[in-house]
Design a protein around this motif. Structure first.
Motif, short mmCIF file in Angstrom:
data_model
loop_
_atom_site.label_atom_id
_atom_site.label_comp_id
_atom_site.label_asym_id
_atom_site.label_seq_id
_atom_site.Cartn_x
_atom_site.Cartn_y
_atom_site.Cartn_z
N ARG A 1 0.86 -1.12 0.07
CA ARG A 1 -0.10 0.07 -0.11
C ARG A 1 0.75 1.24 0.24
O ARG A 1 1.83 1.24 0.41
N PRO A 2 0.31 2.27 -0.59
CA PRO A 2 -0.75 2.45 -1.12
C PRO A 2 -1.22 2.10 -2.46
O PRO A 2 -0.19 1.76 -3.24
N THR A 3 -2.25 1.28 -2.67
CA THR A 3 -2.47 1.05 -3.98
C THR A 3 -3.13 2.19 -4.99
O THR A 3 -3.53 3.25 -4.27
N PRO A 4 -3.01 2.40 -6.34
CA PRO A 4 -3.05 3.64 -7.12
C PRO A 4 -4.54 3.73 -7.39
O PRO A 4 -5.38 2.73 -7.28
N VAL A 5 -4.96 4.86 -7.84
CA VAL A 5 -6.24 5.20 -8.52
C VAL A 5 -5.68 5.28 -9.95
O VAL A 5 -4.74 5.90 -10.45
N SER A 6 -6.52 4.70 -11.00
CA SER A 6 -6.39 4.49 -12.36
C SER A 6 -7.47 5.14 -13.06
O SER A 6 -8.42 4.90 -12.82
N TYR A 7 -7.16 5.99 -14.09
CA TYR A 7 -7.91 6.84 -14.95
C TYR A 7 -8.19 5.56 -16.18
O TYR A 7 -7.35 5.13 -16.90
N LEU A 8 -9.38 5.31 -16.14
CA LEU A 8 -9.81 4.38 -17.21
C LEU A 8 -10.07 5.00 -18.47
O LEU A 8 -11.31 5.31 -18.83
N ARG A 9 -9.37 5.24 -19.15
CA ARG A 9 -9.60 6.40 -20.46
C ARG A 9 -10.32 5.80 -21.61
O ARG A 9 -11.24 6.05 -22.20
N ASN A 10 -10.04 4.32 -21.65
CA ASN A 10 -10.56 3.60 -23.00
C ASN A 10 -12.08 3.46 -22.59
O ASN A 10 -13.03 3.34 -23.41
N LEU A 11 -12.27 2.95 -21.33
CA LEU A 11 -13.55 2.52 -20.72
C LEU A 11 -14.65 3.76 -20.95
O LEU A 11 -15.64 3.51 -21.35
#
Length: 402
Positions: free
Chosen positions: A61-71
């Motif tokens: 930890r910390p785990t990241p936040v990802s931006y799901l651009r394609n979705l």
């Protein structure tokens, strides 16, 4: 951290009308001991130091936040982000409370950890914690789930846990809880029943929420850093509801953030075809606490179905029932087909294979994005799909290749 989290539940473990501890007399002193031990060490500098060390140097930890651009582009409308609990060690959010419960057990002088598991992620996480802290481990799992989640059964055994198959009733999560409680009673002096969600008698709904709160704390800080704003919508799948309470806790005081729990609608709205407890349930008691419940014609917990074993429970965490009744959170449902479509879409277009449980939250985001142009949706991607890939591909194939 906030007035709501500090004042809820009350001293008896009630979130409004829900919660409490309805226990057989033989278990009352053991749960009292757990509550007193948690109250003592939860503000202990030594315990907090040890837990922070484990989270950083063992869990990753910390785990990241990802931006799901394609979705986001595919769905249209809102921008979709994911808190990546699939990148937590063992592949799901469950280790957040399992390591903390094991550390609590060590402080209490216990030598064994016991639990139920549905999809196996809690079982794997608890077996991992037991191995780390040098303790015995006993996991009860329904025979249906053992067949569906074979990779997790193998992992538990490799980690040194005893896996107890449960073959009565629906042979799923509810029966695994029943079986684990039966086995725990004669071992309560030396074992801790490490309940796997924000369910069960007090203090577990509170403790597991507190241990999972790290997800919401991290996600709130990370989202602000990434975008300069808070998300408009925060969503997570809800079975018992631990991953949802973890991320909800980070935003529960933010009036401009709408919280959504996504329940499993299964194959239809007919009783027995789904596990959407808040959507279709009523008040009732199960496993030592008061909550909302799916009931059969006799008023007993009803049989349930969902493609996701970890959501296969006729009840729900009492805090979720409270948040629903008070309007602090919204509860909707996604069916098996939507969850499978989301499973394939996230895999193929973002390179992330989600757990079938988490795919319900992905399905919600894909469905709702078009209704919220210019807004942002943050989902809790509570686990990865390694455990599900054999079952999904053998049963449903590899999805639409187009």
């Amino acid at each position: 951290m906030s007035s709501y989290l500090k004042s809820t539940p009350n001293a008896e473990g009630y979130f409004g009308e829900y919660g409490g501890a309805m226990l057989p007399p033989v278990l009352e002193p053991h749960f009292k001991e757990i509550a007193e031990a948690y109250a003592k060490i939860s503000n202990s500098a030594e315990y907090i130091r040890d837990l922070r060390y484990v989270r950083k140097h063992f869990q990753g930890r910390p785990t990241p936040v990802s931006y799901l651009r394609n979705l986001s582009d595919m769905s249209g409308g809102a921008q979709i982000y994911a808190k990546r609990e699939d990148l937590n060690h063992t592949g799901a959010h469950k280790l957040n409370h399992c390591m903390a419960e094991a550390l609590l057990a060590k402080h209490m002088g216990k030598t064994k950890l016991m639990a139920e598991t549905g999809a196996g992620q809690h079982g794997v996480a608890l077996a991992t914690a037991a191995a780390y802290f040098g303790m015995e481990c006993e996991i009860h799992m329904g025979e249906i789930d053992i067949a569906k989640e074979a990779p997790n059964v193998t992992r538990m055994k490799l980690l040194g846990a005893e896996v107890v198959p449960v073959g009565f009733g629906g042979r799923s999560l509810k029966e695994a809880v029943d079986s684990a409680f039966q086995s725990y009673v004669p071992q309560a002096d030396t074992a801790l029943f490490a309940i796997g969600s924000v369910v069960g008698p007090h203090p577990f709904p509170m403790m597991v929420r507190d241990f999972q709160h790290i997800v919401g704390i991290e996600a709130r800080e990370q989202f602000l850093e990434m975008t300069g704003n808070l998300p408009d919508i925060v969503a997570a799948c809800v079975g018992g509801g631990s991953n949802a309470m973890g991320i909800f806790a980070g935003f529960i005081e933010d009036e401009d953030v709408a919280l959504y729990g996504v329940e499993p609608l299964g194959t239809s709205s007919k009783l027995g075809d789904h596990a959407a407890t808040i959507t279709y349930g009523e008040d009732g008691d199960i496993h030592g606490f008061r909550t909302m419940l799916l009931k059969d014609e006799n008023g007993e917990p009803a049989p349930v179905h969902t493609v996701a074993s970890g959501l296969d429970y006729p009840g729900v965490g009492p805090e979720h029932a409270h948040l629903y009744r008070t309007g602090k959170a919204n509860y909707v449902a996604a069916d098996d087909k939507e969850a499978l479509n989301a499973f394939y879409a996230l895999s193929r277009h973002e390179g992330i294979i989600p757990a079938l449980e988490s795919a319900h939250a992905v399905a919600f985001a894909m469905r709702e994005a078009k209704n919220h142009p210019g807004k942002s949706i943050l989902i809790n991607l509570s686990g990865r799909g390694d455990k599900d890939i054999d079952y999904v591909t053998e049963t449903y194939g590899f999805g639409d290749e187009s």
